[in-house]
Design a protein around this motif. Structure first.
Motif, PDB file in Angstrom:
ATOM      1  N   ALA A  75       0.819  -1.220   0.000  1.00  0.00           N
ATOM      2  CA  ALA A  75       0.000   0.000   0.000  1.00  0.00           C
ATOM      3  C   ALA A  75       0.850   1.266   0.000  1.00  0.00           C
ATOM      4  N   ARG A  76       2.037   1.209   0.599  1.00  0.00           N
ATOM      5  CA  ARG A  76       2.859   2.420   0.765  1.00  0.00           C
ATOM      6  C   ARG A  76       3.170   3.124  -0.551  1.00  0.00           C
ATOM      7  N   PRO A  77       3.698   2.423  -1.600  1.00  0.00           N
ATOM      8  CA  PRO A  77       4.015   3.150  -2.831  1.00  0.00           C
ATOM      9  C   PRO A  77       2.789   3.741  -3.509  1.00  0.00           C
ATOM     10  N   VAL A  78       1.621   3.103  -3.381  1.00  0.00           N
ATOM     11  CA  VAL A  78       0.405   3.637  -4.000  1.00  0.00           C
ATOM     12  C   VAL A  78       0.019   4.959  -3.345  1.00  0.00           C
ATOM     13  N   VAL A  79       0.029   4.989  -2.019  1.00  0.00           N
ATOM     14  CA  VAL A  79      -0.354   6.209  -1.291  1.00  0.00           C
ATOM     15  C   VAL A  79       0.695   7.310  -1.499  1.00  0.00           C
ATOM     16  N   ASN A  80       1.965   6.945  -1.397  1.00  0.00           N
ATOM     17  CA  ASN A  80       3.020   7.953  -1.576  1.00  0.00           C
ATOM     18  C   ASN A  80       2.975   8.554  -2.976  1.00  0.00           C
ATOM     19  N   GLN A  81       2.703   7.727  -3.979  1.00  0.00           N
ATOM     20  CA  GLN A  81       2.612   8.224  -5.344  1.00  0.00           C
ATOM     21  C   GLN A  81       1.397   9.144  -5.502  1.00  0.00           C
ATOM     22  N   ALA A  82       0.289   8.787  -4.861  1.00  0.00           N
ATOM     23  CA  ALA A  82      -0.910   9.625  -4.930  1.00  0.00           C
ATOM     24  C   ALA A  82      -0.652  11.005  -4.331  1.00  0.00           C
ATOM     25  N   ILE A  83       0.046  11.056  -3.218  1.00  0.00           N
ATOM     26  CA  ILE A  83       0.340  12.330  -2.564  1.00  0.00           C
ATOM     27  C   ILE A  83       1.312  13.155  -3.399  1.00  0.00           C
ATOM     28  N   ALA A  84       2.253  12.479  -4.073  1.00  0.00           N
ATOM     29  CA  ALA A  84       3.235  13.204  -4.881  1.00  0.00           C
ATOM     30  C   ALA A  84       2.615  13.791  -6.143  1.00  0.00           C
ATOM     31  N   LEU A  85       1.567  13.165  -6.679  1.00  0.00           N
ATOM     32  CA  LEU A  85       0.987  13.607  -7.938  1.00  0.00           C
ATOM     33  C   LEU A  85      -0.162  14.588  -7.775  1.00  0.00           C
ATOM     34  N   ASN A  86      -0.702  14.698  -6.563  1.00  0.00           N
ATOM     35  CA  ASN A  86      -1.888  15.527  -6.351  1.00  0.00           C
ATOM     36  C   ASN A  86      -1.642  16.549  -5.246  1.00  0.00           C
ATOM     37  N   PRO A  87      -2.222  17.758  -5.379  1.00  0.00           N
ATOM     38  CA  PRO A  87      -2.092  18.755  -4.310  1.00  0.00           C
ATOM     39  C   PRO A  87      -2.856  18.309  -3.068  1.00  0.00           C
ATOM     40  N   THR A  88      -2.340  18.601  -1.920  1.00  0.00           N
ATOM     41  CA  THR A  88      -2.980  18.269  -0.649  1.00  0.00           C
ATOM     42  C   THR A  88      -3.032  19.524   0.220  1.00  0.00           C
ATOM     43  N   ARG A  89      -3.472  19.360   1.469  1.00  0.00           N
ATOM     44  CA  ARG A  89      -3.544  20.478   2.407  1.00  0.00           C
ATOM     45  C   ARG A  89      -2.849  20.104   3.700  1.00  0.00           C
ATOM     46  N   ALA A  90      -2.174  21.072   4.286  1.00  0.00           N
ATOM     47  CA  ALA A  90      -1.518  20.860   5.568  1.00  0.00           C
ATOM     48  C   ALA A  90      -2.547  20.901   6.695  1.00  0.00           C
ATOM     49  N   LEU A  91      -2.109  20.646   7.919  1.00  0.00           N
ATOM     50  CA  LEU A  91      -3.020  20.633   9.060  1.00  0.00           C
ATOM     51  C   LEU A  91      -3.685  21.978   9.281  1.00  0.00           C
ATOM     52  N   ASP A  92      -2.991  23.052   8.930  1.00  0.00           N
ATOM     53  CA  ASP A  92      -3.569  24.383   9.118  1.00  0.00           C
ATOM     54  C   ASP A  92      -4.438  24.822   7.946  1.00  0.00           C
ATOM     55  N   GLY A  93      -4.635  23.934   6.993  1.00  0.00           N
ATOM     56  CA  GLY A  93      -5.489  24.242   5.861  1.00  0.00           C
ATOM     57  C   GLY A  93      -4.783  24.861   4.678  1.00  0.00           C
ATOM     58  N   SER A  94      -3.491  25.161   4.800  1.00  0.00           N
ATOM     59  CA  SER A  94      -2.766  25.770   3.693  1.00  0.00           C
ATOM     60  C   SER A  94      -2.500  24.727   2.604  1.00  0.00           C
TER      61      SER A  94
END
Length: 417
Positions: A75-94
């Motif tokens: 599961a690790r490479p699938v999730v890590n690749q998803a995070i690398a290819l798509n914008p996300t948000r930090a805990l503070d919402g930025s």
């Protein structure tokens, strides 16, 4: 999210033409890649919101592993690749921009698979830390667009060019003293009679080993009867390892063998040797079938110790049974490789086979010898093919009736213009 429709399968796939088959593969491949990219966007959103608040799990990787029935390592490479290819948000919402947005866009179109995406991400990770943000973005854009059409080799070449551009001076020189290469090989005999070979090779020796195995592990071409090589890659590499050992043992400078192919002692009863039925003792610790011992004795891969019914040694591999270096050179010139019809293997990859086995009174002379590769040597001993010497002094082969009802004799014409 736009709907993705699966391509329709023909009801009778076996009627499909080659263009329809190729088109179907391409369609399903694109659907799989688009679906993988869509899954990545979901995983990136879950990561942004916080998987602990959503589902009570400690990490998105752990949650996804449970949902998908995968191990954490899968599961690790699938999730890590998803995070690398798509914008996300930090805990503070930025907003946290994607590491590889261009590559993510190409992946979303279904034009690139997970393997090339991972290669791009690994190249980006090797960019020098002091490179500017603009340089990193330019490099990712180049790699992402290149991945649409390029294979692994082209991407590797692009990496070399990019690193030369971003870091022309290269890494600082390190300690010139080379490290001792780390090489470990362990060979142990299992209870079932097989031997387990494990090892750890440094990068240089590993590359040499891989190149040597690859050269000898290529699938055999389809023969004139339409029979393809059905061995798995691991089986082909196992046979390649055996051929490499044969080549090393046949070297005149090889310690302990002086170029002869004798390796180990095989103790076998005279009746078993003549009939090929029964067992033989291998170096007093293992066993092999009498048929295997009979085949091995052709080219003296093993030194036979023949016993009578009372257990007394009748013969201990007389040297005159060995194919002499002169006979071997003559065989190489006459047969020019494996003499079996349609085989392309060269002389160095062949054994000298006794047409009339020496256990049955056959002589070790050119009229009774023929070159055969390991595969066809086993086929002659264990199958229904027959070999004989024609009137012109060249070997011929008679196929079994189930392959040719007329059993017409055949020769190998590949080695001769």
């Amino acid at each position: 999210m736009s709907e993705t429709f699966l391509p329709e399968l023909p009801q009778e796939l076996w009627r499909a033409g080659k263009l329809e088959l190729a088109h179907g593969v391409q369609q399903f491949l694109q659907v799989m890649r688009v679906a993988s990219a869509g899954l990545g966007r979901y995983l990136a959103e879950i990561e942004s919101r916080g998987v602990k608040d959503l589902f009570g799990y400690g990490s998105t990787i752990t949650w996804f592993a449970g949902v998908a029935g995968l191990s954490r390592g899968e599961a690790r490479p699938v999730v890590n690749q998803a995070i690398a290819l798509n914008p996300t948000r930090a805990l503070d919402g930025s907003a946290v921009p994607a590491v590889a947005p261009t590559t993510g866009a190409v992946a979303a179109e279904g034009l690139v698979g997970a393997e090339r995406v991972q290669q791009v991400l690994e190249i980006l990770a090797r960019i020098p830390a002091d490179a500017s943000v603009g340089d990193r973005e330019s490099a990712e854009k180049i790699l992402g667009n290149l991945a649409r059409e390029a294979g692994p080799r082209q991407l590797a070449e692009a990496e070399a060019n990019l690193l030369a551009w971003l870091d022309p001076d290269g890494n600082e020189p390190k300690d010139p003293e080379p490290k001792e290469p780390r090489r470990e090989v362990t060979l142990e005999r299992r209870r079932d009679g097989f031997w387990k070979l494990t090892g750890l090779l440094d990068d240089e020796l590993g590359a040499r080993t891989a190149a040597a195995l690859e050269a000898y592990a290529k699938p055999r071409p389809v023969d004139e009867f339409g029979q393809a090589d059905l061995r798995m890659k691991c089986e082909r590499q196992g046979d390649a390892w055996a051929e490499l050992l044969d080549l090393a043992i046949a070297c005149p400078d090889q310690p302990g063998t002086s170029g002869y192919r004798t390796l180990v002692h095989v103790t076998i009863g005279l009746d078993e040797l003549k009939t090929g039925i029964g067992k033989a003792c291998l170096d007093f610790v293992g066993s092999m079938t009498a048929r295997e011992a009979r085949m091995a004795a052709c080219d003296c891969l093993m030194l036979p110790v023949v016993m009578n019914a009372a257990g007394e040694p009748l013969d201990v591999g007389r040297l005159r049974r060995f194919v002499t270096p002169g006979q071997r050179r003559a065989l190489n010139i006459r047969d020019q490789g494996c003499a079996f019809p349609g085989c392309h293997r060269r002389p160095k990859n062949c054994h000298a086979h006794h047409i009339h086995h020496w256990a049955d009174g056959g002589l070790t002379d050119l009229r009774n010898l023929v070159l055969l590769c390991g595969f066809h040597h086993r086929l002659i001993h264990h199958g229904d093919w027959q070999a004989h010497m024609a009137a012109d002094g060249l070997p011929e082969f008679i196929p079994p009736q189930y392959l040719d009802p007329l059993q017409r004799t055949r020769r190998n014409t590949l080695h001769r213009a």
